[in-house]
Write an enzyme that holds these catalytic residues in place. Structure first.
Site, short mmCIF file in Angstrom:
data_model
loop_
_atom_site.label_atom_id
_atom_site.label_comp_id
_atom_site.label_asym_id
_atom_site.label_seq_id
_atom_site.Cartn_x
_atom_site.Cartn_y
_atom_site.Cartn_z
N ASP A 162 0.84 -1.20 0.00
CA ASP A 162 0.00 0.00 0.00
C ASP A 162 0.88 1.25 0.00
O ASP A 162 1.64 1.50 0.94
CB ASP A 162 -0.88 -0.06 1.26
CG ASP A 162 -1.99 0.95 1.26
OD1 ASP A 162 -1.98 1.86 0.41
OD2 ASP A 162 -2.88 0.82 2.12
N GLY A 212 -4.88 3.30 -8.16
CA GLY A 212 -5.03 3.53 -9.60
C GLY A 212 -4.16 4.65 -10.15
O GLY A 212 -4.36 5.08 -11.28
N ASP A 233 -10.34 4.10 -1.98
CA ASP A 233 -10.94 3.07 -1.12
C ASP A 233 -12.45 2.96 -1.29
O ASP A 233 -13.16 3.96 -1.31
CB ASP A 233 -10.68 3.40 0.36
CG ASP A 233 -9.22 3.18 0.73
OD1 ASP A 233 -8.38 3.00 -0.16
OD2 ASP A 233 -8.93 3.20 1.94
C1 GLA Z 1 -5.44 2.21 2.67
C2 GLA Z 1 -5.93 1.06 1.78
C3 GLA Z 1 -7.00 0.29 2.51
C4 GLA Z 1 -6.44 -0.25 3.82
C5 GLA Z 1 -5.87 0.89 4.67
C6 GLA Z 1 -5.11 0.36 5.88
O1 GLA Z 1 -6.44 3.16 2.90
O2 GLA Z 1 -6.40 1.54 0.55
O3 GLA Z 1 -7.49 -0.79 1.71
O4 GLA Z 1 -5.46 -1.21 3.53
O5 GLA Z 1 -4.99 1.70 3.91
O6 GLA Z 1 -4.51 1.37 6.63
#
Ligand code: GLA
Length: 422
Positions: A162, A212, A233
């Site tokens: 991430d 993306g 998200d």
């Molecule tokens: C980001 C990701 C989420 C999740 C959080 C965790 O927002 O896009 O899917 O993994 O971090 O902190």
């Protein structure tokens, strides 16, 4: 609040930049995944469960074990759900040798992985290319090889990586005024971990979570990405779910065995506390059905994100609908496309093995009921005359005829499989 205010601002600014870049992207798809003789990892979209959407930062070892138990007990495993994925907040501190340890909520990662494997399931984990994860825990910057080896030694089967703190800590710091250089730096970071995972010798599904940015569908497969997030998200409300569906229209040609567009994890069975009345608003059954059906049409990873020990029978029925899962897992791996839209109703099609076809008619609108039904135009789907198929939510045989009225409640869907379309 998961992100610090300043980091949120930076991310928001970059998201709008990336969204603009995305819509004007003109670089053709050149990156083709390279498949060696070994079996393709993620030959069909990965299926499983992830802790974030329901537990967020509260998840513990016990929750993961109980998710694994429930995946077996509820029949989800039999329906194809295999990965039990720990999201953010498992991480502790690095020791003097740089080895990362889990925190108090996760006393023994190897024992946890063994437990999940003992159920015939696989286990996933989460990190970031930056110094910290999105929730502010230790991440992999400058420890990529060490972390990949650690995951492999625990028996990890899936990594969600991430972007988060890599944006301010590296991209913006190294190239403050050069967006293109920032994106190259980001791609290099994903490549670095991809190589570390390969070098670990363990097959680990590699999931890019970078919202993306910079059209990952064009470059992720070439650097080992098995799936890449296409959007920000997901949230457990219709607007968020529909926005994501809409943003995935046009990405079909980038998906295929081993490399998938990821419209984010499932919110089926979840809800949100509304800021207007401070009450929990669960997704309606129609919304849950449409969400699940459209993820199947999109050949999306199916990672449930609900509270498995307290799953209601009607939610279990949606998540384990084998006919819908068969659409998602179709071996051809051709992602569905939007054939046409008529007002608030959209018609999507997906080509399946053996010449079969899935057709989804989705009522996107808030307020359309049965007094003025939508009429189906089969010619726009390349079909001629009546088509015999199966309604995948009623389980009944159905015949679609040209110009037939289709009455759908708000946010509901008709999903039909046609074995031999004409
Ligand atoms: C980001 C990701 C989420 C999740 C959080 C965790 O927002 O896009 O899917 O993994 O971090 O902190």
């Amino acid at each position: 609040m998961r992100l610090s205010a300043s980091l949120s601002v930076v991310i928001l600014a970059l998201v709008s930049y990336a969204t603009a870049a995305q819509t004007t992207a003109s670089v053709p798809a050149t990156a083709k995944p390279h498949h060696a003789a070994a079996p393709i990892l993620a030959a069909t979209p990965p299926m499983g469960w992830n802790s974030w959407n329901f537990f967020a930062g509260k998840v513990t070892d016990k929750d993961i074990r109980s998710a694994a138990d429930q995946m077996v007990a509820t029949g989800m495993k039999d329906a194809g759900y295999i990965y039990v994925n720990i999201d953010d907040t498992w991480e502790g501190e690095r020791d003097a040798n740089g080895v990362l340890h889990s925190n108090d909520k996760f006393p023994d990662m190897k024992a946890l992985a063994d437990y999940v494997h003992s159920k015939g399931l696989k286990i996933g984990i989460y990190s970031s290319p930056g110094p910290k994860t999105c929730a502010g825990f230790a991440a992999s910057l400058d420890h990529e090889v060490q972390d990949a080896e650690l995951y492999a030694s625990w028996g990890i089967d899936y990594l969600k990586y991430d972007l988060c703190s890599f944006i301010p800590a590296v991209m913006m710091k190294q190239a403050p005024n050069d967006k293109a250089e920032q994106m190259r730096t980001m791609i290099a970071a994903y490549d670095k971990m991809g190589k570390a995972l390969k070098a670990s010798g363990r097959p680990i599904v590699y999931s890019f979570c970078q919202y993306g940015w910079d059209a990952p569908w064009e470059w992720a497969p070439a650097i080992g990405g098995n799936l890449w997030r296409t959007t920000g998200d997901v949230q457990a409300n219709w607007q968020s779910i529909y926005n994501i569906i809409n943003q995935n229209a046009g990405l079909a040609k980038y998906a295929g065995p081993g490399h998938w567009n990821d419209p984010d994890m499932l919110e089926v069975g979840n809800g949100q506390i509304s800021r207007y009345d401070n009450k929990m608003h669960l997704l309606t059954l129609a919304e849950n059905r449409s969400h699940f059906s459209m993820w199947a049409m999109l050949a999306a990873p199916l990672l449930a994100g609900n509270d498995l020990p307290n799953m209601k029978p009607e939610i279990k029925a949606i998540l384990t609908n084998k006919d819908v899962i068969t659409i998602d897992q179709d071996k051809l791996g051709h992602q569905g496309t939007r054939a046409y839209a008529d007002g608030e109703v959209e018609v999507w099609t997906r080509h399946l093995v053996g010449g079969a076809m899935a057709i989804a008619v989705l009522n996107v609108g808030e307020s359309r009921y049965s007094t003025h039904p939508f009429h189906l135009d089969l010619a726009k789907l390349g079909l001629h005359g009546a088509q015999k198929g199966k309604d995948l939510w009623t389980g009944q045989d159905v015949t679609l005829s040209n110009n037939m009225p289709v009455e759908l409640a708000s946010h509901d869907i008709l999903l039909v499989r046609i074995a031999a379309p004409k």
